[in-house]
Design a protein around this motif. Structure first.
Motif, PDB file in Angstrom:
ATOM      1  N   PRO A 148      75.648 -12.085 -44.682  1.00 52.65           N
ATOM      2  CA  PRO A 148      75.188 -10.906 -43.750  1.00 52.65           C
ATOM      3  C   PRO A 148      73.774 -11.425 -43.562  1.00 52.65           C
ATOM      4  O   PRO A 148      72.881 -12.044 -44.079  1.00 52.65           O
ATOM      5  N   PRO A 149      73.171 -10.633 -42.254  1.00 47.85           N
ATOM      6  CA  PRO A 149      71.903 -11.333 -41.853  1.00 47.85           C
ATOM      7  C   PRO A 149      70.884 -10.607 -42.750  1.00 47.85           C
ATOM      8  O   PRO A 149      71.180  -9.230 -43.193  1.00 47.85           O
ATOM      9  N   ASN A 150      69.893 -11.123 -43.179  1.00 43.50           N
ATOM     10  CA  ASN A 150      68.502 -10.626 -43.807  1.00 43.50           C
ATOM     11  C   ASN A 150      67.548  -9.974 -42.853  1.00 43.50           C
ATOM     12  O   ASN A 150      66.520 -10.829 -42.428  1.00 43.50           O
ATOM     13  N   ASN A 151      68.062  -8.960 -42.079  1.00 40.92           N
ATOM     14  CA  ASN A 151      67.010  -8.350 -41.046  1.00 40.92           C
ATOM     15  C   ASN A 151      67.367  -6.898 -40.974  1.00 40.92           C
ATOM     16  O   ASN A 151      68.360  -6.521 -41.326  1.00 40.92           O
ATOM     17  N   ALA A 186      67.133  -4.785 -38.964  1.00 38.99           N
ATOM     18  CA  ALA A 186      67.699  -4.280 -37.685  1.00 38.99           C
ATOM     19  C   ALA A 186      69.304  -4.128 -37.879  1.00 38.99           C
ATOM     20  O   ALA A 186      69.914  -3.595 -37.017  1.00 38.99           O
ATOM     21  N   TRP A 187      69.581  -4.885 -38.855  1.00 42.48           N
ATOM     22  CA  TRP A 187      71.407  -4.707 -39.218  1.00 42.48           C
ATOM     23  C   TRP A 187      71.582  -3.887 -40.255  1.00 42.48           C
ATOM     24  O   TRP A 187      70.856  -3.716 -41.084  1.00 42.48           O
ATOM     25  N   ALA A 188      72.843  -3.363 -40.007  1.00 44.93           N
ATOM     26  CA  ALA A 188      73.251  -2.433 -41.172  1.00 44.93           C
ATOM     27  C   ALA A 188      74.636  -2.871 -41.847  1.00 44.93           C
ATOM     28  O   ALA A 188      75.354  -3.619 -40.918  1.00 44.93           O
ATOM     29  N   ILE A 189      74.834  -2.792 -43.016  1.00 40.04           N
ATOM     30  CA  ILE A 189      76.422  -3.420 -43.588  1.00 40.04           C
ATOM     31  C   ILE A 189      77.173  -1.893 -43.759  1.00 40.04           C
ATOM     32  O   ILE A 189      76.933  -0.732 -44.083  1.00 40.04           O
ATOM     33  N   GLU A 190      78.341  -2.188 -43.101  1.00 40.59           N
ATOM     34  CA  GLU A 190      79.525  -0.985 -42.977  1.00 40.59           C
ATOM     35  C   GLU A 190      80.331  -1.188 -44.199  1.00 40.59           C
ATOM     36  O   GLU A 190      80.931  -2.585 -44.680  1.00 40.59           O
TER      37      GLU A 190
END
Length: 103
Positions: free
Chosen positions: A8-11, A13-17
């Motif tokens: 997953p991105p390490n940012n 602005a991103w969320a993990i579902e």
């Protein structure tokens, strides 16, 4: 969306579902009736009539499209694909099946 296995991105602005372990369904409500469709555009309304009825009532006469996931949970609230398999390919589930596997 179709999930892909990767880092997953390490940012921020991103969320993990969460992986719900269900079946994707697109619900199309025309204001009076709701039809459910699979990711491959097959009609799956017959497998989940209680869901189609609930969504038609929730739409309150409005047209809408929902893209979501049909899941079944254990008594402790954990998603269970194994439980969901019971109604998955049944085109006309019995009242007993609907009661025993509430999606």
């Amino acid at each position: 969306m179709l999930a892909a296995a990767r880092r997953p991105p390490n940012n921020a602005a991103w969320a993990i579902e969460m992986k719900w372990d269900g079946v994707r369904a697109i619900a199309v409500c025309d204001g009076t009736e709701t039809r459910l469709h699979s990711r491959k555009r097959q009609d799956i309304t017959g497998s989940y009539p209680e869901l189609a009825t609930a969504l038609a009532g929730a739409a309150q006469g409005r047209a809408l499209i929902l893209d979501g996931e049909v899941i079944e949970q254990t008594a402790t609230g954990v998603p269970s694909f194994g439980l969901l398999q019971r109604p998955m390919h049944v085109t006309r589930p019995s009242a007993e099946l609907i009661r025993s596997v509430p999606v």
